[in-house]
Design a protein around this motif. Structure first.
Motif, short mmCIF file in Angstrom:
data_model
loop_
_atom_site.label_atom_id
_atom_site.label_comp_id
_atom_site.label_asym_id
_atom_site.label_seq_id
_atom_site.Cartn_x
_atom_site.Cartn_y
_atom_site.Cartn_z
N LEU A 29 -17.14 6.99 -69.14
CA LEU A 29 -18.19 7.79 -69.39
C LEU A 29 -18.45 8.69 -68.12
O LEU A 29 -18.48 9.96 -68.38
CB LEU A 29 -19.54 7.37 -69.96
CG LEU A 29 -19.46 6.73 -71.25
CD1 LEU A 29 -20.79 5.67 -71.51
CD2 LEU A 29 -19.11 7.64 -72.44
N GLY A 30 -18.59 8.14 -66.99
CA GLY A 30 -18.62 9.14 -65.91
C GLY A 30 -17.51 9.83 -65.43
O GLY A 30 -17.69 10.90 -65.45
N LEU A 90 -22.24 8.98 -61.67
CA LEU A 90 -22.06 10.43 -61.64
C LEU A 90 -21.77 10.98 -60.04
O LEU A 90 -20.82 11.78 -60.12
CB LEU A 90 -23.15 10.91 -62.22
CG LEU A 90 -23.27 11.03 -63.83
CD1 LEU A 90 -24.63 11.43 -64.18
CD2 LEU A 90 -22.07 11.33 -64.32
N LEU A 91 -22.58 10.82 -59.18
CA LEU A 91 -22.76 11.46 -57.90
C LEU A 91 -21.05 11.20 -57.19
O LEU A 91 -20.66 12.43 -56.95
CB LEU A 91 -23.61 10.83 -56.94
CG LEU A 91 -23.67 11.66 -55.73
CD1 LEU A 91 -24.00 13.08 -56.01
CD2 LEU A 91 -24.82 10.97 -54.79
N PRO A 92 -20.68 10.20 -57.16
CA PRO A 92 -19.36 10.01 -56.37
C PRO A 92 -18.17 10.85 -57.11
O PRO A 92 -17.45 11.45 -56.35
CB PRO A 92 -18.99 8.48 -56.29
CG PRO A 92 -20.11 7.86 -56.29
CD PRO A 92 -21.03 8.84 -57.33
N ILE A 93 -18.00 10.80 -58.41
CA ILE A 93 -17.10 11.34 -59.17
C ILE A 93 -17.32 12.83 -58.98
O ILE A 93 -16.42 13.53 -58.73
CB ILE A 93 -17.03 10.86 -60.45
CG1 ILE A 93 -16.68 9.28 -60.54
CG2 ILE A 93 -15.73 11.57 -61.37
CD1 ILE A 93 -16.88 8.78 -61.84
N LEU A 94 -18.57 13.23 -59.51
CA LEU A 94 -18.90 14.62 -59.41
C LEU A 94 -18.80 15.44 -58.22
O LEU A 94 -18.02 16.55 -57.82
CB LEU A 94 -20.49 14.84 -59.95
CG LEU A 94 -20.90 16.34 -60.02
CD1 LEU A 94 -20.13 16.99 -61.17
CD2 LEU A 94 -22.38 16.21 -60.45
N ASN A 95 -19.18 14.70 -56.99
CA ASN A 95 -19.02 15.29 -55.44
C ASN A 95 -17.81 15.53 -55.13
O ASN A 95 -17.47 16.43 -54.79
CB ASN A 95 -20.02 14.30 -54.79
CG ASN A 95 -20.27 15.02 -53.37
OD1 ASN A 95 -20.65 16.15 -53.19
ND2 ASN A 95 -19.79 14.33 -52.37
N ASN A 96 -17.05 14.35 -55.55
CA ASN A 96 -15.64 14.29 -55.01
C ASN A 96 -14.63 15.15 -55.67
O ASN A 96 -13.86 16.06 -55.31
CB ASN A 96 -14.92 12.91 -55.20
CG ASN A 96 -15.23 12.17 -53.68
OD1 ASN A 96 -16.37 11.96 -53.47
ND2 ASN A 96 -14.26 11.31 -53.59
N THR A 97 -14.90 15.61 -57.19
CA THR A 97 -14.25 16.23 -57.92
C THR A 97 -14.42 17.84 -57.39
O THR A 97 -13.64 18.76 -57.17
CB THR A 97 -14.78 16.45 -59.23
OG1 THR A 97 -14.45 15.18 -59.98
CG2 THR A 97 -14.00 17.33 -60.33
N TYR A 98 -15.99 18.11 -56.99
CA TYR A 98 -16.25 19.45 -56.47
C TYR A 98 -15.63 19.89 -55.34
O TYR A 98 -15.08 20.74 -54.95
CB TYR A 98 -17.83 19.28 -56.34
CG TYR A 98 -18.37 20.53 -55.65
CD1 TYR A 98 -18.50 21.98 -56.41
CD2 TYR A 98 -18.71 20.62 -54.47
CE1 TYR A 98 -19.24 23.08 -55.86
CE2 TYR A 98 -19.19 21.65 -53.79
CZ TYR A 98 -19.53 22.99 -54.44
OH TYR A 98 -19.91 24.00 -53.87
N ALA A 137 -10.52 9.01 -55.24
CA ALA A 137 -11.14 8.45 -54.17
C ALA A 137 -12.88 8.17 -54.53
O ALA A 137 -13.38 7.14 -54.53
CB ALA A 137 -11.28 9.13 -52.87
N GLY A 138 -13.25 9.33 -55.48
CA GLY A 138 -14.52 9.04 -56.13
C GLY A 138 -14.66 8.21 -57.21
O GLY A 138 -15.73 7.29 -57.23
N VAL A 139 -13.72 7.90 -57.97
CA VAL A 139 -13.54 7.37 -59.12
C VAL A 139 -13.39 5.78 -58.70
O VAL A 139 -14.30 4.99 -59.15
CB VAL A 139 -12.21 7.73 -60.17
CG1 VAL A 139 -12.19 6.51 -61.00
CG2 VAL A 139 -12.61 8.91 -60.67
N ARG A 140 -12.72 5.52 -57.61
CA ARG A 140 -12.49 4.19 -57.10
C ARG A 140 -13.84 3.73 -56.51
O ARG A 140 -14.31 2.38 -56.56
CB ARG A 140 -11.36 4.17 -55.99
CG ARG A 140 -10.13 4.27 -56.68
CD ARG A 140 -9.05 4.42 -55.39
NE ARG A 140 -8.96 3.11 -54.53
CZ ARG A 140 -7.97 3.18 -53.72
NH1 ARG A 140 -7.31 4.00 -53.30
NH2 ARG A 140 -8.15 1.95 -52.80
#
Length: 211
Positions: A29-30, A90-98, A137-140
């Motif tokens: 979901l994240g 949310l934050l690691p995935i969102l931040n790394n995608t950005y 990296a954010g997903v992991r």
């Protein structure tokens, strides 16, 4: 410790599956929510600052507090646990995608557009492939976090490996605490290993680094 694994073999399989199920649903979901949002935010600097600030605030809230907040709205069990863990992914995935999309060389974007690509095609065929290592990296990181935090889901009746740890604390049985902790650690390491292979598979050949 051997006695723990032999005496609880059937429970270990069930609890490990519950723990993995809760964690992987929250993580998926994240990914589904945060990556498209990160793409959008990479194109809107002002909104990005606001959204990233909000998600950062959620990240600082104690895990138990988030779980407790879920109870009046969603009751107890797996659903509130998944929602709470989703918030933490949310934050690691969102931040790394950005960050990944913002770090793509502007000349490469312009080259794609000059070749007749639409903005969507540029994102899909140029920017996302180049940003994959940072995004993964954010997903992991989120995967490791969510597996660790899923231990607390036991407090609201969601099951999982946290049951062993909290039962051990309540009954003063060290082997339950250590056994549960070892299983959570092993699950986190295994998930990170699998995702590292996914990262290699999805990264364009020219960007791959031998590991």
């Amino acid at each position: 410790m051997i006695a723990f694994f032999t005496d609880n073999s059937s429970d270990i399989l069930l609890k490990t599956w519950e723990h993995f199920y809760i964690s992987i649903i929250a993580l998926l979901l994240g990914v589904i929510f945060a990556i498209p949002l990160g793409i959008f935010l990479s194109k809107t600097k002002t909104i990005a600052k606001i959204v990233l600030a909000i998600t950062s605030v959620f990240q600082t809230l104690p895990s138990l507090a988030i779980l407790a907040i879920m109870i009046p709205f969603l009751g107890v069990g797996k659903v509130p646990a998944i929602v709470a863990l989703f918030i933490y992914t949310l934050l690691p995935i969102l931040n790394n995608t950005y960050i990944g999309l913002k770090s793509v060389n502007a000349d490469l974007r312009k080259t794609g557009i000059s070749m007749g690509m639409t903005p969507f095609q540029s994102i899909w065929m140029v920017e996302l492939p180049l940003a994959i290592p940072v995004i993964m990296a954010g997903v992991r990181l989120s995967a490791v976090y969510v597996i660790a935090w899923a231990t607390l889901a036991s407090y609201i009746g969601a099951g999982g490996l946290g049951d062993f740890i909290f039962n051990g604390l309540n009954l003063y049985q060290t082997e339950l605490i250590i056994g549960g902790a070892l299983l959570v650690t092993a699950l986190a390491l295994l998930t990170d290993f699998i995702l590292s292979k996914v990262e290699i598979w999805t990264t364009p050949k020219g960007l791959k680094v031998e590991k």
